[in-house]
Design a protein around this motif. Structure first.
Motif, mmCIF file in Angstrom:
data_model
loop_
_atom_site.group_PDB
_atom_site.id
_atom_site.type_symbol
_atom_site.label_atom_id
_atom_site.label_comp_id
_atom_site.label_asym_id
_atom_site.label_seq_id
_atom_site.Cartn_x
_atom_site.Cartn_y
_atom_site.Cartn_z
ATOM 1 N N ALA A 122 0.844 -1.208 0.000
ATOM 2 C CA ALA A 122 0.000 0.000 0.000
ATOM 3 C C ALA A 122 0.870 1.246 0.000
ATOM 4 O O ALA A 122 0.592 2.238 -0.689
ATOM 5 N N LYS A 123 1.964 1.193 0.747
ATOM 6 C CA LYS A 123 2.862 2.333 0.869
ATOM 7 C C LYS A 123 3.514 2.641 -0.485
ATOM 8 O O LYS A 123 3.559 3.783 -0.931
ATOM 9 N N VAL A 124 3.996 1.583 -1.131
ATOM 10 C CA VAL A 124 4.677 1.790 -2.422
ATOM 11 C C VAL A 124 3.677 2.301 -3.468
ATOM 12 O O VAL A 124 4.000 3.164 -4.291
ATOM 13 N N ASP A 145 1.098 4.154 -2.794
ATOM 14 C CA ASP A 145 0.894 5.580 -2.469
ATOM 15 C C ASP A 145 1.944 6.438 -3.173
ATOM 16 O O ASP A 145 1.646 7.515 -3.675
ATOM 17 N N GLU A 146 3.188 5.957 -3.186
ATOM 18 C CA GLU A 146 4.269 6.752 -3.789
ATOM 19 C C GLU A 146 4.017 6.950 -5.287
ATOM 20 O O GLU A 146 4.288 8.019 -5.839
ATOM 21 N N ALA A 147 3.470 5.915 -5.939
ATOM 22 C CA ALA A 147 3.123 6.064 -7.358
ATOM 23 C C ALA A 147 2.081 7.167 -7.510
ATOM 24 O O ALA A 147 2.170 8.012 -8.412
ATOM 25 N N GLY A 148 1.104 7.179 -6.601
ATOM 26 C CA GLY A 148 0.068 8.217 -6.641
ATOM 27 C C GLY A 148 0.673 9.602 -6.449
ATOM 28 O O GLY A 148 0.307 10.556 -7.152
ATOM 29 N N HIS A 149 1.621 9.718 -5.519
ATOM 30 C CA HIS A 149 2.271 11.021 -5.289
ATOM 31 C C HIS A 149 2.965 11.497 -6.561
ATOM 32 O O HIS A 149 2.887 12.660 -6.929
ATOM 33 N N GLY A 150 3.641 10.550 -7.210
ATOM 34 C CA GLY A 150 4.318 10.894 -8.461
ATOM 35 C C GLY A 150 3.307 11.431 -9.475
ATOM 36 O O GLY A 150 3.550 12.435 -10.133
ATOM 37 N N VAL A 188 13.313 8.467 5.946
ATOM 38 C CA VAL A 188 13.196 9.092 4.618
ATOM 39 C C VAL A 188 11.824 9.743 4.450
ATOM 40 O O VAL A 188 11.716 10.905 4.072
ATOM 41 N N ASP A 189 10.776 8.987 4.779
ATOM 42 C CA ASP A 189 9.447 9.600 4.730
ATOM 43 C C ASP A 189 9.325 10.665 5.818
ATOM 44 O O ASP A 189 8.665 11.684 5.620
ATOM 45 N N GLY A 190 9.992 10.429 6.946
ATOM 46 C CA GLY A 190 9.978 11.423 8.028
ATOM 47 C C GLY A 190 10.602 12.737 7.580
ATOM 48 O O GLY A 190 10.073 13.819 7.857
ATOM 49 N N GLU A 212 -0.826 11.045 3.575
ATOM 50 C CA GLU A 212 -0.323 9.690 3.369
ATOM 51 C C GLU A 212 1.091 9.530 3.919
ATOM 52 O O GLU A 212 1.448 8.474 4.426
ATOM 53 N N GLU A 213 1.885 10.592 3.838
ATOM 54 C CA GLU A 213 3.260 10.490 4.339
ATOM 55 C C GLU A 213 3.300 10.196 5.835
ATOM 56 O O GLU A 213 4.198 9.508 6.308
ATOM 57 N N SER A 214 2.323 10.726 6.580
ATOM 58 C CA SER A 214 2.417 10.471 8.016
ATOM 59 C C SER A 214 2.123 8.997 8.306
ATOM 60 O O SER A 214 2.692 8.423 9.233
ATOM 61 N N PHE A 215 1.274 8.373 7.497
ATOM 62 C CA PHE A 215 1.099 6.906 7.611
ATOM 63 C C PHE A 215 2.417 6.188 7.271
ATOM 64 O O PHE A 215 2.821 5.237 7.953
ATOM 65 N N HIS A 216 3.115 6.671 6.261
ATOM 66 C CA HIS A 216 4.376 6.029 5.864
ATOM 67 C C HIS A 216 5.407 6.102 6.990
ATOM 68 O O HIS A 216 6.132 5.162 7.269
ATOM 69 N N GLN A 217 5.468 7.281 7.597
ATOM 70 C CA GLN A 217 6.457 7.466 8.661
ATOM 71 C C GLN A 217 6.135 6.527 9.820
ATOM 72 O O GLN A 217 7.022 5.868 10.359
HETATM 73 FE FE LIG Z 1 6.085 8.263 1.463
#
Ligand SMILES: [Fe+2]
Ligand SMILES: [Fe+2]
Length: 307
Positions: free
Chosen positions: A66-68, A70-75, A124-126, A153-158
């Motif tokens: 799910a995290k990875v 999310d990163e595609a979505g951010h891109g 890194v996400d932090g 979403e980044e705070s979930f990643h962190q």
């Molecule tokens: Fe992230």
């Protein structure tokens, strides 16, 4: 509209929208910054993608997947924001492939153990959050709105990364050693994510004047260090910096000097994984050619039917 009027709008905290007049320098700065940010989200999927098939449990696999994604979505949000400035997606991708556009150097380090998934999420996400929270107030409307969504979403990643580190730090002595080793390898590259010191960052002046950036590299780096030291202490890990010390007078942590030779060497393509990351992206892009062609001919067909 003149540059002066533009600056007045910025000073009044008005958002600049794609069709508004803007100085060429502002447009160029944004294209460079947003595309670099977009490329980082997409290239950043690789070091973590490396561990999806080897996650230690189904739960861990689902979270990482799910995290990875999310990163595609951010891109995608960021490429779209960048395209509103009059540059095509194709052009952006070819700038990445030719090396003209950069992405965050942190993704040129290998991921050697499962603990690295923890270190990346936590550090890194932090570090990305600290930067992105301040970018929510950036002056360009589409970038600012994209950041609001991304930050959630980044705070979930962190947190997912910190959870992995906390679990491993409380596990067997081997697991704790893996967590410490991941922290040792990712600490310095993470604090270098904020870029060169302000005194060596020639573009910071304009970026601050135009309110593209709201805080300087050094301010953001300090913020990240201050909030992360405590988190390491709580889970019993040691930050690999012998100069790290609370400074009562400054009310901030003092920290050691970064290895800028290494920083520039990795930026300039000589990190452990630069070639691998770029080659993988090129191959994936080539392999996806048929998808782009199919999508295009489908949309042409639909248009024909509609007319
Ligand atoms: Fe992230
Ligand atoms: Fe992201």
């Amino acid at each position: 509209m003149t540059e002066e009027k533009f600056q007045k709008r910025i000073d009044r905290e008005e958002k600049i929208e794609p069709k508004d007049w803007m100085p060429e320098g502002y447009r160029k700065h944004l294209i460079r910054q947003i595309s670099q940010h977009a490329h980082s989200e997409i290239i950043g999927m690789q070091p973590e993608g490396n561990w999806i098939s080897r996650a230690p449990s189904l739960r861990a696999k689902m979270i990482l997947l799910a995290k990875v994604q999310d990163e595609a979505g951010h891109g995608l949000y960021l490429y779209s924001a960048c395209e509103t400035l009059g540059v095509s997606r194709q052009e952006l991708v070819s700038q990445l492939h030719s090396g003209k556009a950069k992405y965050s150097s942190i993704f040129n380090y290998p991921t050697l153990s499962w603990a690295d998934m923890g270190a990346i999420g936590w550090l890194v996400d932090g570090a990305a959050i600290v930067n992105q929270v301040s970018l929510q107030r950036t002056s360009f409307g589409p970038y600012s709105r994209g950041m609001v969504k991304i930050c959630k979403e980044e705070s979930f990643h962190q947190r997912q990364g910190y959870e992995i580190m906390a679990q491993m730090a409380q596990g067997t002595s081997e697991q704790k050693a893996m967590a410490q080793d991941a922290l040792n390898r990712f600490w310095w590259p993470s604090i270098m994510m904020f870029g060169p010191n302000d005194s060596d960052s020639p573009r910071t002046g304009n970026a601050m004047k135009w309110k593209i950036k709201r805080k300087t590299n050094d301010e953001l780096r300090q913020e990240f260090i201050d909030k992360t030291v405590n988190q390491a202490e709580i889970i019993g890990l040691t930050i690999p910096d012998k100069d790290l010390k609370w400074n009562d007078e400054r009310q901030h942590y003092d920290f050691g000097e970064m290895d800028w030779d290494e920083f520039w060497s990795v930026v300039n393509g000589n990190g452990p994984c630069n070639k691998q990351r770029l080659n993988h992206h090129k191959k994936a892009h080539d392999d996806g050619q048929w998808v782009r062609e199919a999508a295009k001919s489908y949309s042409q067909k639909k248009e024909l039917i509609a007319n």
